[in-house]
Design a protein around this motif. Structure first.
Motif: not given
Length: 1706
Positions: A1144-1155, A1167-1174
């Motif tokens: 989990x990486x906080x996104x300073x611009x949108x006050x949300x997090x990348x996951x 490898x294989x994964x899923x990335x949820x962008x802010x």
């Protein structure tokens, strides 16, 4: 029955040679001598009535003695005689009333006999029951009605109570003592449930002469519940009734409460002079009742019997606000000179208001509406805010007692009482209590205070110490006072007790104040919480805190072994003698809680004729009721509220009996043998002497009775059951019980007389500072331990009085609970000692208990007394802190007492017996923990001395509560390698850290993350130890090999002990949890779980890691948290993120997090994964070094957003590159083609939701170059494009009518075209008319070939198989990779049960022999079916990914009819490429289309034996086909989108076909067959329907060839072409079978006969999309099947489909 009596002058060790000897006597006098009743069996229970009694002996035999008028021919006083009719019934309990008897059997049945004049035997129509007769307890409210099983019964003068196994009370007989309001006067001959106790857990019932008692388990604190002001607080009926008239509404307050008036507990015990004044003029009970009635009338003379309700009082009562808090005293408390004596305040009658009308006036209505408004506001108020004032009665004009105000709350303005009423409602709401910021402390102290509130009635000063808490000056409420500052931290948690005191009242008109306050209106209401009832532990869920802070669940078995101490006493019936204990002498028609006993830990109740007794776990006896004969045990002539029986100091009562005018007490004295006390009327041999004892007196003959285990009283008789001390067992058992009772009483005294007053002092927090929380924790642990000992005390008493099987001792069955509780307490007291808490308490102790500390001296043992209280030595036992330390370490010493007594008890059994084994094991476990606790105390004292030797600054920096010293070094014992000559190094080993000090600096290395290994001495001859930490590594040198070995051993043991303790703390249900003491490892484990915060520069700077470690590096599963909010949870390897995890990486611009959730490698996403962008985008696919690389799917926006799209395809270095599908949901377009650098580049296909289709070249994300464009109406353009949908250059336009335009086209397709060219119109009659209908363009020519699509997916599959490129690798290595994939479970994919079973089957690799056979082919097929169902298998992942890509391509906008060819070609490409992988895994598998021959065994034998003949047999075998092998796996997953495309493609043909089918199916069977040209010999004459033969008529429809029709309909339920061909074959077989039945001879089909009949079957089958089914089979069937028998049958079906479209009815 042979019985005899003898004098009880036996020896001191019992005087009896068996167990359960009964001895009886009458009253007390100098000449009284007990007589022994000799029976052949031990007596288990005795029940005494007025003039008779029952004895229950071992084996369930019952004896009756005394006056037995119901027995014909019985003498005036019968000796014990056996009740023959009860023999064999398994009686487990007996009871005796005044003149009737009851018994309970093992199966829960109740038998009654004796006097039944008032229905007390539960039998109607009989005044006398001669013999035990069963009665029925039937629960008619259950559905269906069920019989009630009974646990025990109790009998009174005219009534009987039964306690069911469900802990409900049933009653029958006559009188108010039944608790049945509807049958207050009429006899009740059928047992009925006491509904007022429904929902409560009743533990025991007791019957007096005309009153009843019940011991009830307290309910947990109910949720915030506010009593409605428009309902009566007792009967819950509406106070006001509204009646609608013609033109108005009548509001009436005509309400009468049928339950009478309820009084709170009495303020204080009246003095003997006041009681004598009250008794003047009361010559009879009737006069007493009248006098009381006159007094009540005088108090509330203005209240009519109709308008008075005890919940709100009179509507016209005035309001009086006390200017001073008028607190009250409980019985036994000292009166404060500043308080007003409530008994001496004159009572004033409320103001009477007269009304001229029968209706309420305007003022009444406004008052009523205002109360309702206040109530609604109260319900909406915030629970944490609002001002609360000192409460006063809104109605009564008499003096009121107000509860203590909440801290920091202001007083309301004087005047309106509606606001005060609002506060009265909200004051007790649980939600209003402040929240403790330390939940663990709050929980501990709630448990601590639950059992410690109001736990003594003595004059020790505890209550005086608590009186300071009730002064309105400096108080802090709730748990906030506990945690934030102020006075007593216990006071906030004592709010239940404080509020209960605030509601005490001494007047009848004051009772409404208690009614409208609190969430649970009062204790007498069923299902609600009694005010002041501490919450009991929930059944099956009670938890006890153990060492390390973990909670251990307590099972239901433990709940029964450790009885609850959270009890209440309820009473009902007649009360003219005060025997109900409610502070008055009024009767109660239904059960009502005696509030003064709510927190007394009552464990047993007994009822005499006109008095009642309650025995507590602290060995106190409370009595109330009639005291005419001194049976109450104190000097007061009458007690309407429970008062303690006056006993000598050190006497601990543990069993009681109540007779008609006397009380019998069984107690512990100075010796092990129990002693007896008697209080009541003195009876001589000739009868009553009319004299009585003023206080309990010791019976001198009790020492000659042996070891008494139980006493019974009834009428004028006393009985006791005793045992002989055989082999010391009885004495040892009594010693254990007596020691535990003494220990509990001492702990209770410490809790109530020291801890509570000490914590109540305002200056304690300031004196202790940060140690105050440790004192709170210590008090909480002490309270939990005290409560456990109290439960154990009651359990031991029951054990002594019952079966006495040592294997059932709770301390042996639930040893873990005891040991964990003791260890937790030892830890808390040691922490307080280490932090110097006892020394800091010296001044508060002197301020609280005086300079001499008398209270501490009295509670201390003799050897602990001596020194002056101001001694500075902390270890000196005579100092104030030393005395307190010794007192709080008493439980640690008591552990040795457990082991000693268990060992002493074990010596009573043979060493080979099971009892000895159980006792010896328990003794060992207790002794082990006792030694552990002793060692912990020594460690704490040693650590305290060490902290004193250090400078104050170092002590403040290093000292923590749980830290203990292990060893330390001087400058020479252990030094740092390469240190300077003048450097001073010192190593200090604690139980949790290694500290290295250099001058004034120090470095702390936690042991959990410390690894140590010895350095070889061969190289340099130094005795070195290498230390490894997460961020540092250093070497220390010892002065000698012995010193080196000592440090190595000490550090390893400390590390291992720490790790074992942490493991024990995490493992739930650990009964002992001895940690490393169970078995010390030679070296601590290299892999461990620990927590560390990194401090040095790097990726992990200031990050906190918790998880697995390996040699100083994070390795395994763990959690890393950065200060900026980043969190990684997953696998680590050699100090870096490696494996599956969540990031989990906080996104300073949108006050949300990348996951990110997926696989990592060397600290990067790989490898294989899923990335949820802010931003809302989601990528699911492959990564390479933190970049999207490989196959993946990116979803942007939502369906309703303005920029919603989905891309699935190949990525290269975080950009789209290669083949991919882009679905622009917003524009309704889908692109399928090549990408380069995030742009469309190369060949591609675009379809839109409006039916447009384009294929051609793309450049720079635009349609540019040669392309083909088709519209939904078949208009086509083939030529040059310059932009999206923009024509620019030469081209050909094909119109739907076959006209053609050639030339130059310029413009956008949807907005108009400029054309310069030639218009061609073909001649329909010329030679080119057929060629004009065909189009020269071909779909798919400019699209991406199917074999080039999804290349990244297949490359990833080859990579997972361990191949560097497709087809290049070692099959054995591929199988190893498959095995690793199947066993790799780091990913959180949830597998179904079938998938788990599939994985187990995949562990077996098919072993194929050299010659490839049908069995080999079948084994491969079965393996592929299982592999493709397993997502962890590379083939399973490949298939799942391809299916997702296929559906994303051809679903939605992709459902375009012109994409059918592309979809079919992709399936063929999938099969070919997957078959390549399968052949790589199974090298013996032949190529596609290979014919494998097989030789039959029988044919081989024939050819070998018949050498004279040569027969040319047809070659047998099978064709290896990739379609037949893979389509059964692939096609069912792709069938929905594929068949949809077929349906769209053939939509027009299907409409024509279906129209003909519907039209032709309207005809009957014969007419349809005649129309189709079916030969009449194939017309069925009769058919069979459900086994019955019916003739085929001209009107018969859908009956002929029904079996064949049903078979053909199954073609829509299959997926693969092979299965569909099999259905067609079965259809022909069914037709042939029915034709053979009609012709009765063999025949061969001709096409002239077969085609019309098959056409009939196809029509009757009514297959909706038959054309699509035919096209699917034609496109995907195996080529070798096209020319065989199956191919011929399929061609026949296709011909039928074409023929149906052309059929026309005439």
């Amino acid at each position: 029955m042979d019985t005899s009596k003898c004098s009880g002058d036996g020896d001191g060790d019992g005087g009896s040679r068996e167990r359960g000897v009964l001895q009886q006597w009458r009253g007390y006098s100098c000449s009284a001598t007990p007589e022994r009743v000799l029976l052949s069996r031990p007596v288990l229970q005795a029940a005494l009535g007025s003039c008779h009694g029952l004895l229950l002996t071992q084996g369930g035999f019952v004896y009756a003695f005394g006056e037995l008028p119901w027995k014909p021919g019985s003498p005036a006083f019968a000796e014990p005689v056996l009740e023959e009719c009860l023999s064999g019934r398994g009686v487990v309990a007996v009871a005796s009333g005044s003149f009737h008897c009851g018994a309970v059997t093992r199966d829960g049945s109740v038998l009654m006999w004796g006097d039944n004049t008032h229905g007390q035997c539960g039998l109607a129509g009989r005044s006398l029951v001669l013999s035990p007769t069963p009665i029925t307890l039937l629960d008619v409210e259950a559905t269906p009605p069920r019989l009630v099983r009974t646990a025990s019964v109790a009998c009174g003068a005219q009534h009987t109570l039964a306690l069911s196994t469900a802990h409900e009370v049933w009653a029958w007989g006559t009188g108010a003592q039944l608790g049945l309001v509807s049958h207050a006067n009429a006899p009740v001959c059928r047992p009925q449930k006491v509904e007022h106790l429904a929902g409560r857990y009743v533990l025991q019932v007791a019957c007096g002469g005309f009153h009843s008692l019940a011991l009830v388990r307290s309910l947990p604190s109910a949720s915030a519940r506010t009593l409605s002001l428009d309902k009566c607080g007792r009967c819950q009926q509406l106070l006001y009734s509204m009646v609608e008239k013609d033109d108005h509404v009548v509001i009436s307050d005509d309400h009468y409460c049928p339950l009478g008036v309820e009084l709170n507990e009495v303020k204080r015990q009246m003095s003997p002079e006041e009681q004598q004044q009250q008794q003047k003029g009361q010559s009879s009970p009737g006069q007493e009742s009248n006098g009381l009635g006159e007094k009540v009338t005088q108090v509330g003379s203005s209240l009519s019997s109709k308008t008075f309700c005890p919940a709100l009082g009179s509507a016209g009562a005035g309001v009086r606000t006390g200017s001073k808090e008028e607190n009250t005293l409980e019985p036994g408390e000292e009166e404060s000179t500043s308080q007003t004596d409530a008994a001496t305040v004159p009572l004033r009658s409320p103001v009477k208001r007269t009304k001229s009308s029968q209706f309420p006036d305007e003022q009444d209505l406004k008052e009523y509406l205002r109360r309702l408004s206040d109530l609604s506001l109260c319900e909406q108020a915030d629970t944490g805010a609002g001002a609360h004032s000192t409460l006063s009665s809104p109605v009564s004009d008499t003096p009121t007692i107000t509860p203590p105000p909440v801290p920091d709350h202001t007083h309301p303005p004087a005047g309106g009482h509606s606001h005060q009423l609002h506060e009265a409602i909200t004051f007790h709401t649980p939600g209003c209590q402040p929240t403790c910021p330390h939940p663990h402390l709050s929980t501990a102290f709630e448990e601590h205070l639950a059992s410690s509130c109001d736990d003594c009635f003595d004059d020790s000063g505890v209550e005086r110490g608590l009186e300071a808490l009730e002064e309105p000056g400096g108080r802090e409420g709730g748990v906030r006072g506990l945690c934030e500052g102020g006075r007593d931290p216990l006071s906030g948690l004592l709010h239940v007790r404080d509020l209960a005191q605030g509601t005490k009242s001494s007047s009848l008109t004051d009772i409404h104040l208690e009614e409208i306050k609190g969430p649970g209106r009062r204790s007498s209401l069923p299902g609600l919480t009694c005010q002041g009832s501490p919450p009991p532990p929930k059944l099956g869920h009670r938890r006890i805190a153990s060492a390390g802070g973990r909670k251990l669940p307590v099972s239901m078995e433990t709940e029964s072994l450790l009885p609850s101490l959270y009890t209440e006493v309820w009473s009902w019936g007649r009360g003219q003698e005060g025997q109900l204990g409610h502070g008055d002498r009024l009767p109660r028609l239904q059960p009502l809680c005696i509030k003064s006993l709510s927190k007394r830990e009552v464990v047993k109740v007994e009822a005499g004729a006109h008095h009642s007794l309650a025995l507590t776990a602290q060995c106190q006896v409370f009595s109330w009721g009639s005291n005419k004969a001194g049976q109450l045990g104190h000097l007061n002539s009458l007690s309407t509220a429970p008062q303690p029986v006056k006993m000598s100091e050190g006497i601990r009562v543990w069993d009681v009996g109540a007779g008609q005018t006397h009380t019998l007490l069984l107690a512990d004295g100075d010796c092990v043998q129990p002693i007896l006390y008697y209080s009541g009327e003195q009876i001589a041999s000739h009868g009553p002497t009319h004299t009585y004892t003023h206080t309990p007196v010791l019976l001198p003959f009790c020492m000659n009775m042996g070891y008494v285990s139980g006493v019974f009283a009834g009428g004028q008789m006393c009985q006791a059951v005793s045992d002989e001390n055989i082999m010391g067992f009885i004495a040892s058992t009594h010693e254990i019980c007596a020691a535990e009772r003494k220990f509990y009483c001492r702990l209770s005294a410490i809790r109530s007389q020291i801890l509570r007053p000490l914590l109540a002092r305002e200056g304690v927090r300031a004196c202790l500072g940060h140690c105050f929380l440790l004192l709170q924790t210590l008090a909480g642990s002490f309270s939990r331990l005290c409560h456990l000992i109290g439960q154990h005390t009651v359990s031991l008493t029951r054990f002594l009085q019952r079966e006495r099987d040592v294997r059932g001792l709770v301390m042996l069955k639930q040893t873990g609970i005891f040991l964990d509780t003791y260890k937790e307490y030892s830890c808390s007291v040691g922490n307080f000692l280490v932090m110097g808490g006892f020394q800091s308490l010296l001044k508060p102790l002197q301020d609280c208990f005086g300079k001499k500390l008398d209270v501490l001296q009295q509670l201390s043992e003799p050897r602990e007394k001596g020194s002056s209280p101001d001694s500075s030595s902390s270890s000196g036992s005579g100092s104030g802190s030393g005395l307190l330390q010794s007192l709080l370490y008493l439980p640690v010493k008591h552990m040795h007492q457990y082991s000693r007594l268990l060992l002493k008890l074990a010596t009573c059994f043979h060493v080979d017996s099971e009892e000895y084994s159980v006792l010896d094991e328990g003794c060992s476990r207790f002794e082990t923990v006792a030694l552990l606790l002793l060692r912990q105390r020594k460690e704490a004292e040693k650590t305290l001395d060490f902290w004193r030797s250090l400078p104050a600054k170092a002590t403040d920096a290093l000292r923590t509560p749980s830290r203990r010293l292990v060893c330390e070094s001087d400058n020479k014992a252990l030094t740092l390698q390469n240190a300077g000559r003048f450097t001073i190094n010192r190593f200090i080993l604690f139980n949790d850290a290694l500290v290295h000090t250099q001058f004034s600096s120090y470095h702390i290395y936690p042991l959990a993350t410390l690894w140590i290994e010895p350095v070889s001495e061969e190289e340099d001859g130094l005795f070195g130890l290498k230390f490894t930490t997460p961020e540092d590594s250093f070497t220390a040198l010892a002065s000698s090999p012995a010193e080196k070995a000592s440090w190595l051993r000490s550090i390893n043991q400390a590390v291992e002990k720490l790790l074992e303790a942490e493991m024990d703390a995490k493992v739930a249900g650990s009964s002992l949890g001895l940690g490393s003491n169970g078995g010390q490892r030679a070296e601590p484990r290299m892999s461990r779980t620990a927590t560390h915060t990194f401090g040095k520069e790097g990726r992990y700077k200031d990050a906190a890691y918790e998880g697995r470690w390996l040699c100083g590096k994070p390795h395994g599963r763990g959690t890393m948290r950065w200060p900026d909010g980043r969190v990684y949870i997953g696998m680590f390897k050699h100090g870096q993120e490696d494996g599956f995890g969540d990031y989990v990486i906080p996104n300073k611009n949108s006050n949300k997090t990348d996951h990110y959730q997926g696989h990592c490698k060397e600290g990067k996403m790989h490898g294989f994964g899923t990335y949820w962008y802010a931003s809302g985008e989601v990528y699911e696919g492959l990564f390479w070094e933190n970049q999207r690389h490989g196959h993946g799917m990116l979803s942007s926006g939502k369906m309703t957003s303005s920029s919603s799209s989905v891309f699935i395809g190949q990525w290269l270095h975080d950009r789209k590159s290669g083949y991919g599908v882009f679905d622009d949901i917003t524009r309704g377009e889908k692109y399928m083609g090549l990408w380069v650098d995030d742009q469309k580049q190369g060949h591609g296909v675009v379809v839109t939701q409006f039916g447009l289709y384009y294929e051609g070249n793309f450049s720079a994300d635009k349609m540019m170059g040669l392309g083909l464009l088709l519209s939904d109406d078949d208009t086509a353009y083939e030529g040059e494009f310059s932009d999206d949908w923009t024509l620019n250059g030469k081209g050909v336009l094909f119109l739907p009518n076959s006209d053609v335009m050639e030339g130059a086209f310029v413009g956008e397709w949807s907005s108009g075209l400029k054309v310069a060219g030639t218009y061609l119109k073909p001649n329909p009659y010329g030679p080119d008319r057929d060629r004009a209908k065909s189009r020269p363009y071909k779909l798919g020519a400019m699209a991406v070939p199917a074999d080039e699509k999804w290349a990244a997916v297949f490359e990833e599959c080859w990579r997972r198989l361990g191949c560097t490129s497709p087809g290049h690798g070692d099959p054995s290595r591929a199988w190893d990779s498959i095995a690793i994939s199947l066993t790799h479970r780091d990913s959180p994919e949830l597998l179904t049960r079938s998938q788990h079973m599939t994985l187990e089957r995949l562990e077996v690799i098919p072993q194929l022999n050299a010659p490839f056979t049908a069995e080999s082919y079948d084994s491969i097929r079965r393996y592929l079916l299982k592999a493709c169902d397993a997502p962890l298998h590379p083939l399973g992942w490949l298939l799942e990914t391809l299916v997702t890509a296929y559906r994303m391509t051809y679903v939605g906008v992709g459902s375009h009819r012109r994409l059918l060819r592309h979809a079919v070609q992709e399936i063929h490409s999938f099969i070919t490429r997957i078959y390549h992988i399968v052949r790589f895994l199974f090298p013996s598998l032949p190529e596609d289309g290979t014919f494998v021959t097989e030789v039959c065994v029988q044919e081989t034998l024939c050819s070998s034996t018949d050498s004279g003949m040569h027969l040319e047999l047809p070659e047998q075998g099978f064709v290896v086909s990739c379609c037949s092998l893979l389509l059964p796996v692939l096609l069912p997953r792709l069938y929905p989108p594929l068949f949809t495309l077929y349906s769209l493609e053939r939509e027009r043909d299907e409409e024509l076909y279906w129209e003909c089918v519907c039209r032709l199916n309207k005809q009957p069977d014969r007419a349809l067959m005649a129309f189709l040209g079916v030969h009449q010999k194939f017309w069925p004459i009769s058919i069979s329907v459900l086994g019955e033969t019916k003739e085929v008529l001209t009107s018969t429809k859908d009956a002929c060839y029904a079996t064949a029709v049903e078979t053909l309909q199954q073609i829509s339920t299959t997926f693969t072409p092979a299965d569909k061909l099999l259905v067609i074959r079965h259809t022909f077989e069914e037709m042939t079978q029915e034709a053979l039945t009609l012709l009765d001879q063999d025949f061969k089909w001709s096409m002239d006969d077969l085609f019309p009949l098959f056409l009939y079957v196809v029509l009757r089958a009514r297959i909706r999309n038959l054309g699509s089914e035919v096209s699917l089979v034609e496109d995907l069937m195996d080529p070798h099947l096209q020319h065989g028998e199956d191919g011929l049958m399929f061609t026949t079906l296709k011909a039928c489909y074409i023929q149906i479209q052309r059929e026309k009815t005439t």
